[in-house]
Scaffold this active site. Structure first.
Site, short mmCIF file in Angstrom:
data_model
loop_
_atom_site.label_atom_id
_atom_site.label_comp_id
_atom_site.label_asym_id
_atom_site.label_seq_id
_atom_site.Cartn_x
_atom_site.Cartn_y
_atom_site.Cartn_z
N ASN A 203 14.04 -10.51 41.73
CA ASN A 203 12.84 -9.75 42.08
C ASN A 203 11.62 -10.26 41.32
OD1 ASN A 203 13.03 -8.74 39.46
ND2 ASN A 203 13.89 -6.77 40.09
N HIS B 120 15.69 -8.41 54.21
CA HIS B 120 15.90 -8.79 52.83
C HIS B 120 15.02 -8.00 51.86
CE1 HIS B 120 18.69 -12.15 52.54
NE2 HIS B 120 18.17 -12.67 53.63
N HIS C 226 3.08 -50.82 15.49
CA HIS C 226 4.08 -51.07 16.52
C HIS C 226 4.42 -52.57 16.58
CE1 HIS C 226 3.21 -47.01 17.78
NE2 HIS C 226 3.96 -47.11 18.89
N GLU D 78 9.61 -21.13 53.64
CA GLU D 78 10.97 -21.27 53.12
C GLU D 78 11.94 -21.64 54.24
OE1 GLU D 78 14.18 -18.41 50.73
OE2 GLU D 78 12.59 -17.53 51.95
N HIS D 79 11.93 -20.88 55.32
CA HIS D 79 12.77 -21.16 56.49
C HIS D 79 11.87 -21.36 57.71
CE1 HIS D 79 15.14 -18.32 53.93
NE2 HIS D 79 16.09 -19.20 54.12
N GLN E 21 15.27 -9.05 31.25
CA GLN E 21 16.01 -9.12 30.00
C GLN E 21 17.14 -10.15 30.08
OE1 GLN E 21 15.75 -6.46 31.94
NE2 GLN E 21 17.70 -5.39 32.20
N GLN F 130 15.61 -11.70 58.77
CA GLN F 130 14.93 -12.12 57.54
C GLN F 130 14.15 -10.96 56.92
OE1 GLN F 130 15.98 -15.13 57.07
NE2 GLN F 130 15.24 -15.18 54.98
N GLU G 158 -3.75 -51.57 22.19
CA GLU G 158 -3.84 -50.12 22.05
C GLU G 158 -4.23 -49.69 20.65
OE1 GLU G 158 -0.19 -48.41 23.49
OE2 GLU G 158 -0.65 -48.89 25.58
N TYR H 32 21.57 -16.78 38.27
CA TYR H 32 21.20 -15.37 38.44
C TYR H 32 21.54 -14.94 39.86
CZ TYR H 32 18.79 -10.97 38.05
OH TYR H 32 18.53 -9.63 38.02
N ASP I 153 22.25 -19.52 55.36
CA ASP I 153 22.45 -18.55 54.28
C ASP I 153 23.89 -18.56 53.78
OD1 ASP I 153 19.84 -17.69 54.33
OD2 ASP I 153 20.24 -15.92 55.56
#
Length: 425
Positions: free
Chosen positions: A212, A260, A417, A324-325, A189, A257, A412, A127, A358
């Site tokens: 998003n 963004h 088995h 994150e950074h 979607q 940053q 068990e 994506y 980046d």
């Protein structure tokens, strides 16, 4: 511009710790995404077409970009941008190549053979956001890594423009990265169609890449039906600096940053109050000379210069955030780095701002956010493969192991088995 917070004050410490909480999406996002997922599940291509027309404008009979149009758009990419994308792709492939886990084999004493095979996923979706900006760098960071890992079919999904096209830079990046198709659909979607499959959009094994709040929520709701990389929230940077920090550089990095996203988290953490005050002044000067509406709004809402009692306290606070950074601008970074094990990506020294990661350095810029870096990792080549175990026994190996297998099966209470082994004697 940004608030100045002192961690020695309990109320200000609470304000600093609560800055990230403001990024949580409102509950109506989950409800809207649930409706979209249900619609795509029920009506497939028809729902995707209607939702694309509603949110992005074009009415696309075929959601995939035609090869001829792809080539035409790619040819419009400026030559310097193409050259930079090609260099970035080389760096990214070189850095990620060692991440592919090797297959291996072991042999048991009586002839049994055990194998762990690394198998590329059959189909990956990458994506790539649209909206405020084009992100060809994200194509390189995702699609190039998927192809490197051996995935034969890699679909780049991105919102279309009103004319049904996509940015030429994104089209060129998709060619450079080795993507096989471009899906002109975005939002929840797109995630739903790629996770569930429709008549024209094939079901994928993994969906990666930032988006998003609606994209992230769709990945959350569909994570049981498709592998996802992470649930990415707004981007984050935390800069830990001592008295040697350059206020002008720090201000530029915070703005970079913050531009963004209106919900981006941008923090300076320092034991030096004079530096914090100088950075606040530098931010005001930079934004006065180079206005940036998104960055100014983000810094006003979720930016802060956080003052601590010591560098140790600054490192501890930053690590607890698991950002994150994280930029490390201190006199002895080698001593400080082991204290920052929870950050997703650490940028060391005044010449390593976040944009080098980046775009060009090579490590992936698809990173865990919202504090998940304490247990999650950056996107890697390993995210595009799966492991398959193979167990090969002959009669001699089974006879050697039979008694222990029956003993454990009886312990068990799973006697059938044991019988499955016994009948092979």
């Amino acid at each position: 511009m940004i608030r100045l917070l002192d961690l020695s004050d309990s109320s200000q410490r609470a304000q600093a710790s609560a800055l990230r909480a403001a990024s949580l999406p409102p509950p109506e996002v989950a409800q809207a995404v649930a409706r979209i997922v249900a619609d795509v599940r029920a009506r497939g291509d028809e729902a995707v077409r209607e939702l694309t027309r509603k949110f992005d404008g074009p009415d696309l009979e075929d959601p995939f970009l035609r090869e001829a149009d792809w080539d035409a758009l790619s040819a419009r990419c400026p030559t310097p941008v193409r050259a930079a994308l090609e260099k970035a792709a080389e760096r990214v492939r070189a850095f990620h190549r060692p991440q592919i886990p090797p297959s291996y084999e072991q042999r048991l004493p009586e002839g049994g053979v055990l194998r762990c095979l690394t198998v590329p996923l059959a189909r990956a979706a990458c994506y790539v956001p649209g909206g405020r900006a084009a992100y060809p760098s994200t194509v390189i960071m995702t699609a190039a890594v998927a192809r490197l890992a051996g995935v034969p079919e890699v679909i780049v999904a991105t919102p279309p423009r009103r004319d049904g096209g996509i940015p030429p830079e994104v089209a060129a990046a998709a060619r450079i990265a080795g993507a096989t198709r471009i899906l002109r659909t975005g939002g929840a979607q797109a995630v739903a169609a790629l996770a569930l499959g429709t008549r024209s959009i094939p079901r994928c094994d993994v969906i990666v890449g930032p988006g998003n709040a609606y994209v992230t929520e769709a990945k959350r709701q569909l994570s049981g039906e498709v592998r996802i990389d992470s649930l990415a929230g707004p981007t984050e940077v935390v800069i830990v600096a001592d008295a040697r920090g350059d206020p002008r550089l720090i201000a530029a990095d915070l703005i970079a940053q913050a531009e963004h996203d209106p919900l981006a988290l941008a923090l300076l953490v320092t034991p030096d109050r004079a530096l914090a005050q100088a950075v606040v002044a530098a931010l005001e000067a930079e934004l006065r000379d180079r206005p940036n509406r998104v960055a100014a709004g983000s810094l006003g809402a979720r930016g802060a210069a956080v003052v601590t009692a010591s560098l140790d306290d600054a490192l501890a606070f930053a690590d607890a955030l698991a950002p994150e950074h994280l930029e490390l601008l201190v006199a002895d970074p080698a001593a400080a780095l082991p204290r920052l094990s929870h950050a997703a990506a650490v940028f060391v020294g005044p010449h390593a701002p976040v944009p080098v990661g980046d775009y060009l350095a090579g490590p992936n810029h698809t990173l865990p956010t919202s504090g998940t870096a304490r247990f999650a990792s950056p996107l890697s080549a390993a995210d595009f493969v799966r492991r398959q175990n193979v167990i090969e026994y002959g009669a001699r190996q089974l006879a050697a192991d039979a008694q222990e297998i029956r003993t454990l099966a009886d312990a068990e209470g799973l006697h059938a088995h044991g019988r499955a082994v016994e009948v092979r004697k």
